[in-house]
Design a protein around this motif. Structure first.
Motif, PDB file in Angstrom:
ATOM      1  N   ARG A  77       0.815  -1.216   0.000  1.00  0.00           N
ATOM      2  CA  ARG A  77       0.000   0.000   0.000  1.00  0.00           C
ATOM      3  C   ARG A  77       0.851   1.269   0.000  1.00  0.00           C
ATOM      4  N   THR A  78       2.100   1.170   0.404  1.00  0.00           N
ATOM      5  CA  THR A  78       2.947   2.344   0.581  1.00  0.00           C
ATOM      6  C   THR A  78       3.475   2.876  -0.739  1.00  0.00           C
ATOM      7  N   GLU A  79       3.355   4.193  -0.919  1.00  0.00           N
ATOM      8  CA  GLU A  79       3.957   4.880  -2.062  1.00  0.00           C
ATOM      9  C   GLU A  79       5.343   5.392  -1.679  1.00  0.00           C
ATOM     10  N   TYR A  80       5.442   6.027  -0.502  1.00  0.00           N
ATOM     11  CA  TYR A  80       6.753   6.455  -0.013  1.00  0.00           C
ATOM     12  C   TYR A  80       6.719   6.678   1.490  1.00  0.00           C
ATOM     13  N   PHE A  81       7.906   6.709   2.086  1.00  0.00           N
ATOM     14  CA  PHE A  81       8.087   6.922   3.519  1.00  0.00           C
ATOM     15  C   PHE A  81       9.255   7.883   3.694  1.00  0.00           C
ATOM     16  N   ILE A  82       9.103   8.880   4.575  1.00  0.00           N
ATOM     17  CA  ILE A  82      10.163   9.855   4.839  1.00  0.00           C
ATOM     18  C   ILE A  82      10.463   9.862   6.335  1.00  0.00           C
ATOM     19  N   ARG A  89      11.120   5.392  -1.623  1.00  0.00           N
ATOM     20  CA  ARG A  89      10.041   5.485  -2.600  1.00  0.00           C
ATOM     21  C   ARG A  89       9.830   4.174  -3.345  1.00  0.00           C
ATOM     22  N   ARG A  90       8.572   3.901  -3.638  1.00  0.00           N
ATOM     23  CA  ARG A  90       8.215   2.728  -4.438  1.00  0.00           C
ATOM     24  C   ARG A  90       8.965   2.753  -5.764  1.00  0.00           C
ATOM     25  N   ALA A  91       9.094   3.940  -6.361  1.00  0.00           N
ATOM     26  CA  ALA A  91       9.721   4.082  -7.682  1.00  0.00           C
ATOM     27  C   ALA A  91      11.171   3.626  -7.693  1.00  0.00           C
ATOM     28  N   THR A  92      11.820   3.608  -6.531  1.00  0.00           N
ATOM     29  CA  THR A  92      13.222   3.172  -6.455  1.00  0.00           C
ATOM     30  C   THR A  92      13.363   1.927  -5.574  1.00  0.00           C
ATOM     31  N   SER A  93      12.315   1.121  -5.528  1.00  0.00           N
ATOM     32  CA  SER A  93      12.291  -0.118  -4.736  1.00  0.00           C
ATOM     33  C   SER A  93      12.622   0.139  -3.266  1.00  0.00           C
ATOM     34  N   PHE A  94      12.214   1.300  -2.773  1.00  0.00           N
ATOM     35  CA  PHE A  94      12.369   1.689  -1.376  1.00  0.00           C
ATOM     36  C   PHE A  94      13.827   1.735  -0.918  1.00  0.00           C
TER      37      PHE A  94
END
Length: 176
Positions: A77-82, A89-94
């Motif tokens: 469910r997560t798109e990103y975490f800061i 980010r999901r876009a960079t495999s976290f």
């Protein structure tokens, strides 16, 4: 309809509060202030799906911020975490990257869920407060029973293709 926190994030917040009932909540938040309203932010209510807010800030004091990071970045469910000047980010495999936004999120962790009712309304448990880092059962490799993982994979909870492989291997599941 007024603004409301995505139900998936309500579940996460409730799990954290159950695990740490006396934690500091002074940096908790979900709806954006004037500064957020002036820019694009998941803290702002999205008018298209009736005011959903897709972001949650969780105060780091009195809770396990590393468990939060592990749980959040291993959830589909997560798109990103800061947190602590790092963004996952999901876009960079976290993969941890330097965060350059106006707030380093040193007093709290920021969780944003993916856009879409599939992710926003998914009220399955996140797994926070399951004892930190439990020993995974030998059959599944990542902490959940194998039959639960199979059901989640079949229902699409872990994504598809390469995304599924990355999402399963990150928390320790044997993709093969």
């Amino acid at each position: 309809m007024g603004a409301y926190l995505a139900p998936s994030l309500v579940v996460l917040r409730n799990e954290i509060n159950r695990a740490h009932p006396n934690r500091d909540k002074s940096s908790d938040g979900w709806i954006g202030d004037a500064a957020h309203a002036a820019r694009k932010s998941d803290h702002n209510p999205d008018p298209l799906p009736n005011g959903v807010v897709r972001a949650l800030d969780v105060d780091k004091d009195g809770m396990d911020k590393e468990e939060l990071r592990r749980v959040v970045i291993s959830d589909p469910r997560t798109e990103y975490f800061i947190q602590d000047w790092k963004i996952y980010r999901r876009a960079t495999s976290f993969r941890a990257e330097k965060y350059t936004g106006p707030n380093g999120h040193t007093g709290h962790g920021h969780v944003s869920v993916r856009h879409g009712t599939q992710w926003e309304n998914d009220t399955r448990p996140w797994g926070y407060g399951q004892g930190g880092s439990p020993s995974p059962p030998p059959s599944s490799g990542g902490g959940k029973p194998l039959d639960q993982i199979v059901d989640e994979v079949v229902s699409g909870h872990w994504g598809n293709g390469q995304d599924r492989k990355q999402r399963l291997t990150l928390p320790g599941y044997n993709y093969e």
